[in-house]
Design a protein around this motif. Structure first.
Motif, mmCIF file in Angstrom:
data_model
loop_
_atom_site.group_PDB
_atom_site.id
_atom_site.type_symbol
_atom_site.label_atom_id
_atom_site.label_comp_id
_atom_site.label_asym_id
_atom_site.label_seq_id
_atom_site.Cartn_x
_atom_site.Cartn_y
_atom_site.Cartn_z
ATOM 1 N N LEU A 414 43.685 28.914 39.270
ATOM 2 C CA LEU A 414 43.949 27.450 39.634
ATOM 3 C C LEU A 414 43.071 27.176 40.816
ATOM 4 O O LEU A 414 42.140 26.270 40.943
ATOM 5 C CB LEU A 414 45.144 26.955 39.688
ATOM 6 N N LEU A 415 43.351 27.929 41.858
ATOM 7 C CA LEU A 415 42.645 27.484 43.430
ATOM 8 C C LEU A 415 41.230 28.219 43.296
ATOM 9 O O LEU A 415 40.385 27.546 44.125
ATOM 10 C CB LEU A 415 43.570 28.059 44.277
ATOM 11 N N PHE A 416 40.771 29.230 42.701
ATOM 12 C CA PHE A 416 39.616 29.862 43.210
ATOM 13 C C PHE A 416 38.731 30.117 41.689
ATOM 14 O O PHE A 416 37.602 30.426 41.849
ATOM 15 C CB PHE A 416 39.856 31.241 43.734
ATOM 16 N N GLY A 417 39.354 30.078 40.649
ATOM 17 C CA GLY A 417 38.455 30.427 39.067
ATOM 18 C C GLY A 417 38.180 31.780 39.306
ATOM 19 O O GLY A 417 37.212 31.950 38.493
ATOM 20 N N GLN A 418 38.992 32.676 39.967
ATOM 21 C CA GLN A 418 38.610 33.964 39.768
ATOM 22 C C GLN A 418 39.924 34.857 40.107
ATOM 23 O O GLN A 418 40.695 34.525 40.864
ATOM 24 C CB GLN A 418 37.282 34.345 40.333
ATOM 25 N N VAL A 419 39.777 36.072 39.486
ATOM 26 C CA VAL A 419 41.058 37.009 39.835
ATOM 27 C C VAL A 419 40.289 38.325 40.115
ATOM 28 O O VAL A 419 39.388 38.753 39.355
ATOM 29 C CB VAL A 419 42.037 37.103 38.834
ATOM 30 N N SER A 420 40.667 39.030 41.143
ATOM 31 C CA SER A 420 40.189 40.428 41.404
ATOM 32 C C SER A 420 41.070 41.368 40.637
ATOM 33 O O SER A 420 42.219 41.423 40.921
ATOM 34 C CB SER A 420 40.348 40.670 42.928
ATOM 35 N N VAL A 421 40.432 41.941 39.767
ATOM 36 C CA VAL A 421 40.786 43.017 38.958
ATOM 37 C C VAL A 421 41.105 44.028 39.749
ATOM 38 O O VAL A 421 41.992 45.138 39.406
ATOM 39 C CB VAL A 421 39.831 43.250 37.664
ATOM 40 N N VAL A 422 40.332 44.503 40.810
ATOM 41 C CA VAL A 422 40.669 45.768 41.472
ATOM 42 C C VAL A 422 41.530 45.385 42.682
ATOM 43 O O VAL A 422 41.865 46.329 43.602
ATOM 44 C CB VAL A 422 38.934 46.391 42.029
ATOM 45 N N SER A 423 42.141 44.184 42.751
ATOM 46 C CA SER A 423 42.967 44.159 43.889
ATOM 47 C C SER A 423 44.154 45.051 43.828
ATOM 48 O O SER A 423 44.378 45.434 45.005
ATOM 49 C CB SER A 423 43.558 42.533 43.700
ATOM 50 N N PRO A 424 44.808 45.162 43.011
ATOM 51 C CA PRO A 424 46.114 46.449 43.242
ATOM 52 C C PRO A 424 45.636 47.677 43.686
ATOM 53 O O PRO A 424 46.160 48.078 44.750
ATOM 54 C CB PRO A 424 46.555 46.623 41.645
ATOM 55 N N LEU A 425 44.560 48.043 43.150
ATOM 56 C CA LEU A 425 44.003 49.431 43.946
ATOM 57 C C LEU A 425 43.617 49.172 45.292
ATOM 58 O O LEU A 425 43.794 49.883 46.380
ATOM 59 C CB LEU A 425 42.900 49.949 42.921
ATOM 60 N N ALA A 426 42.788 47.981 45.465
ATOM 61 C CA ALA A 426 42.239 47.807 46.825
ATOM 62 C C ALA A 426 43.444 47.662 47.804
ATOM 63 O O ALA A 426 43.384 48.200 49.170
ATOM 64 C CB ALA A 426 41.389 46.634 46.757
ATOM 65 N N ASN A 427 44.332 46.670 47.544
ATOM 66 C CA ASN A 427 45.539 46.688 48.246
ATOM 67 C C ASN A 427 46.405 47.587 48.436
ATOM 68 O O ASN A 427 47.070 48.072 49.632
ATOM 69 C CB ASN A 427 46.377 45.473 47.715
ATOM 70 N N ALA A 428 46.412 48.639 47.652
ATOM 71 C CA ALA A 428 47.277 50.054 47.726
ATOM 72 C C ALA A 428 46.430 50.707 48.690
ATOM 73 O O ALA A 428 47.268 51.453 49.465
ATOM 74 C CB ALA A 428 47.454 50.749 46.241
ATOM 75 N N VAL A 429 45.291 50.610 49.122
ATOM 76 C CA VAL A 429 44.655 51.320 50.191
ATOM 77 C C VAL A 429 44.752 50.506 51.287
ATOM 78 O O VAL A 429 44.963 50.988 52.549
ATOM 79 C CB VAL A 429 43.242 51.927 49.715
#
Length: 793
Positions: A414-429
């Motif tokens: 809703l806010l950005f029109g996109q979702v980071s698919v790699v976010s879980p892996l990137a945040n885990a690191v």
């Protein structure tokens, strides 16, 4: 209490969508109604559901009234229109951390008094002090927080670019209490009167300035010095735009500041240290636990350290939220009461909105509280008990990260029109590296003098470099980001419900159905004009040109707007956010009319941010924009193509003109005619009188157009009477900056269009313009469709 707070936030949010502020009588009526509802809920209403609804309604009315009252108070001090653009003489104090850039410095200035009789200057203004402006050179003062200066300034009322999906600069200025912007004029009157005016706020800003200088000196010339500064004092202005793109594509942008996790970690360490020392004070004979329990001393220490760290952070919403939550917990412990997590979260929510009603306008507010709400929702038995030991901690962290990522998908789309698919892996690191390695090293290095501190800062920077290298790899993976248009209301509600269904406890029936409910949101495609029609969006980019042309199945950008400052341009600040909001990930083509920076400024960011099929321009072969384009074509009169029944014809420049080295860049502006057979648009770039005359002689029969993009922004060197008589536009679009230094459009040119009967539309007044071409021409302006009470028209 929770019902009242949620209603209060709803009322504040409603006020922030209002086109005008309510009258004093309406505010008084709302206040009285809220008081009566609260009285009724306390004495007369016994049914739980009715009581909750009554309290929430009272909160809504109170929130609406409170936000309106603060808005009225903040808007009251204003600069008179007659005083815009005049030399004004003021005395005041530098009240914020200055931002230095190649051409000068920016800072907020608290005006103590105006030295001009009869001139009322708002108490808070934002100033830029340039080394050179309008051809004049001047020395830029070494401004520091807390200094008192006498300055000669030129001011204007708050005004920003108004575009769908873009940053609302006017709302941000209102939130900061800044009611005028401007710049320091060259002259001998600019004098520092006092080195430091003592106050708690100025002392905090001086400490922030000293820490930033310490980091910048130790990391001079280092790529990620801005990231270290952001982690220590929350100042993100030194981070390059390209780095932000990587951070946002990988979903770790929330870490590149003083986040709630960092504050909790530092406060927790302080509490642990005080508790340990307090309990061991018997060995010194102090026997402190007899005076105050160690648990209470630790809570107080944690709250104080959190407050100090939040002050360093500049009091951002995530930092405020964490501070208030920690303070509520500490207060509950001191009072011997057990605070429920929902009460803590709602209290923090209420305090943030009470102190800053405009916080609800920004994505960070909703993401910050949304993330905590998801963790609380998923944490009560819904993500399952972890195994014991270190492995259990890792499993719990992984499940929590999955819950936050999944839970915020609807809000992020809703806010950005996109979702980071790699976010879980990137945040885990990134979360453990930034929170437990980089941030402690950066803080220790900033506070430790001499070489030991420098070594710690260099080590922190090296870790950030390694992390950034890994994040760039992840950001470049195919499918790293899922893009979709901002969802409609019912699609968002369906997706939100599906997300909550997925996060229900194990054993909940058909949890997989939640993922199905997300599909309508994830599978949306960008809307497009109907067959045989086309749409043009003229962006409000300030003094520059940038338009999006859309047919049924194709999209073209004509010009890319100006560069605003190093690392900031219309491509990254206006065009790309709009394309993301619409879910547009690719363009069929880009036309850059000529080489002036108000037309090419956003091209590099645009080419990096979207997939563009080809670039047509009059730029030389060695131009940076040409070098990065996948396929470049020189604009030349006679070029023709058709998309979905819409004809595109290039009318200028001629191929022979490229051999004339004496021609200015304006003279080769790519002039494009677009027509669906019923209605026509003419995009003329910055052609001037000589080129208009050449077009009259060479293509007079092709010049007739219903809508004309005013050549050269309405300059006095363009829009000759003969040319306008040949075009005969019904609508003229002027893409100009508010009070631009070129005074475009020139009054005589603007009047010429009016004399010929053209409807004149200005982006500095209407904001972004959307024009639909079918059998007729229909237009709408963003400031009319998205009217807000803080827009000064």
């Amino acid at each position: 209490m929770r019902s009242f707070i949620l209603g209060f936030v709803t009322g504040v949010s409603c006020l922030q969508t209002a086109a005008t502020l309510p009258s004093t009588k309406l505010m008084a009526a709302c206040t009285a109604a809220a008081a009566l509802l609260l009285l009724a809920s306390a004495q007369a209403i016994r049914h739980p559901a009715a009581r909750i609804a009554t309290i929430a309604t009272a909160g809504l009315l109170a929130g609406f009234t409170w936000a309106a009252l603060l808005a009225q108070t903040t808007l009251a001090p204003s600069l008179a229109p007659r005083d815009e653009g005049r030399d004004l003489h003021v005395v005041g104090i530098v009240e914020t951390l200055p931002y230095r850039f190649d051409q000068g410095v920016r800072f907020d200035f608290r005006v103590e008094r105006s030295l001009d009789a009869g001139v009322r200057v708002p108490p808070h203004v934002a100033l830029s002090w340039y080394a050179g402006r309008h051809g004049a050179r001047q020395a830029v003062g070494d401004v520091q927080p807390g200094q008192r200066w006498r300055l000669t300034v030129r001011l204007q009322r708050p005004h920003g670019n108004a575009n769908p999906g873009g940053f609302d600069y006017e709302a941000w200025l209102l939130e900061q209490g800044v009611r005028a912007t401007g710049y320091v004029r060259a002259g001998d009157d600019n004098t520092q009167l006092k080195a430091f005016v003592a106050s708690p706020g100025m002392l905090v800003e001086r400490v922030r300035a000293a820490l930033r200088a310490r980091i910048q000196d130790a990391l001079a010339g280092r790529t990620y010095a801005g990231v270290i500064v952001a982690l220590v004092i929350g100042d993100q202005r030194g981070i390059d735009q390209a780095d932000w793109q990587v951070f946002n594509r990988t979903g770790i942008g929330h870490l590149i500041s003083i986040s709630g996790l960092h504050i909790t970690m530092i406060a927790g360490l302080a509490a642990w240290a005080v508790s340990a020392l307090w309990r061991r004070s018997f060995f010194t004979g102090a026997r402190l636990p007899l005076l105050l329990p160690a648990q209470k001393a630790a809570a107080l220490a944690g709250a104080i350290v959190a407050l100090l760290y939040v002050l360093l952070a500049g009091f951002g919403v995530p930092a405020q939220r964490t501070l208030y939550m920690l303070s509520v917990v500490a207060l509950a412990l001191w009072m011997g009461r057990l605070a429920a997590v929902s009460h803590v979260l709602c209290t923090a929510l209420g305090v943030v909105v009470l102190l800053d009603p405009w916080a609800v306008l920004w994505p960070g507010f909703w993401l910050s509280f949304g993330a905590v709400a998801v963790i609380l929702f998923a944490g009560h038995g819904r993500i399952g008990p972890p195994p014991a030991g270190p492995r259990g901690a890792l499993v719990l962290a992984g499940r929590t990260q999955w819950a936050v990522t999944a839970g915020l998908v609807p809000l992020t789309l809703l806010l950005f029109g996109q979702v980071s698919v790699v976010s879980p892996l990137a945040n885990a690191v990134a979360i453990p590296v930034v929170s437990f390695v980089v941030t402690p090293l950066a803080l220790a290095g900033s506070l430790t003098p001499g070489p030991p501190g420098d070594w710690l800062l260099l080590l922190a920077h090296w870790v950030v470099e390694m992390l950034a290298w890994l994040l760039r790899l992840m950001a470049g993976w195919p499918g790293a980001v899922w893009r979709a248009p901002a969802p409609q209301g019912w699609v968002f509600v369906l997706g939100l419900g599906g997300t909550l269904w997925m996060l229900m406890p194990r054993g909940w029936p058909h949890r997989w159905a939640g993922a199905v409910a997300l599909l309508p949101m994830l599978m949306q495609v960008p809307d497009h004009p109907q067959a045989g029609t086309f749409r043009v969006t003229a962006f409000d980019v300030g003094q520059g040109m940038a338009l999006l042309v859309e047919t049924e199945g194709h999209r073209l950008i004509y010009d890319t707007g100006p560069a605003y400052a190093p690392g900031s341009d219309a491509g990254g600040r206006v065009i790309l956010p709009y394309l993301r909001m619409r879910g547009i990930a690719a363009l069929d083509g880009i036309v850059v009319s000529h080489g002036d920076t108000d037309h090419t400024g956003g091209a590099l960011a645009l080419l990096e941010g979207v997939d563009a099929g080809w670039l047509a321009s009059s730029l030389p072969a060695d131009h940076p924009v040409v070098r990065v384009a996948r396929h470049h074509v020189r604009c030349a009169a006679g070029q023709h193509w058709a998309w979905d029944g819409i004809a595109f014809d290039m009318l200028h420049p001629t191929s022979a003109s490229y051999a004339d080295a004496a021609l200015k860049t304006n003279a080769r502006s790519c002039t494009l005619r677009i027509s669906n057979g019923h209605r026509t648009l003419l995009l003329a770039g910055d052609i001037e009188a000589a080129q208009e005359a050449a077009l009259l002689g060479r293509a007079r029969d092709r010049l007739r157009a219903d809508v004309l993009l005013a050549p050269h922004h309405g300059s006095g060197t363009s829009s000759t009477l003969a040319f306008l008589q040949a075009v005969r536009p019904e609508v003229a679009i002027f893409q100009v900056g508010y009070r631009n230094r070129y005074h475009h459009p020139k009054p005589e040119v603007y009047a010429r269009y009016g004399t010929l009967g053209a409807e004149r539309l200005r982006t500095d007044d209407a904001g972004a313009l959307v024009v639909d071409f079918g059998t007729s021409v229909v237009w709408r302006g963003y400031r009319d469709e998205h009217a807000r009470y803080w827009y000064a028209r």
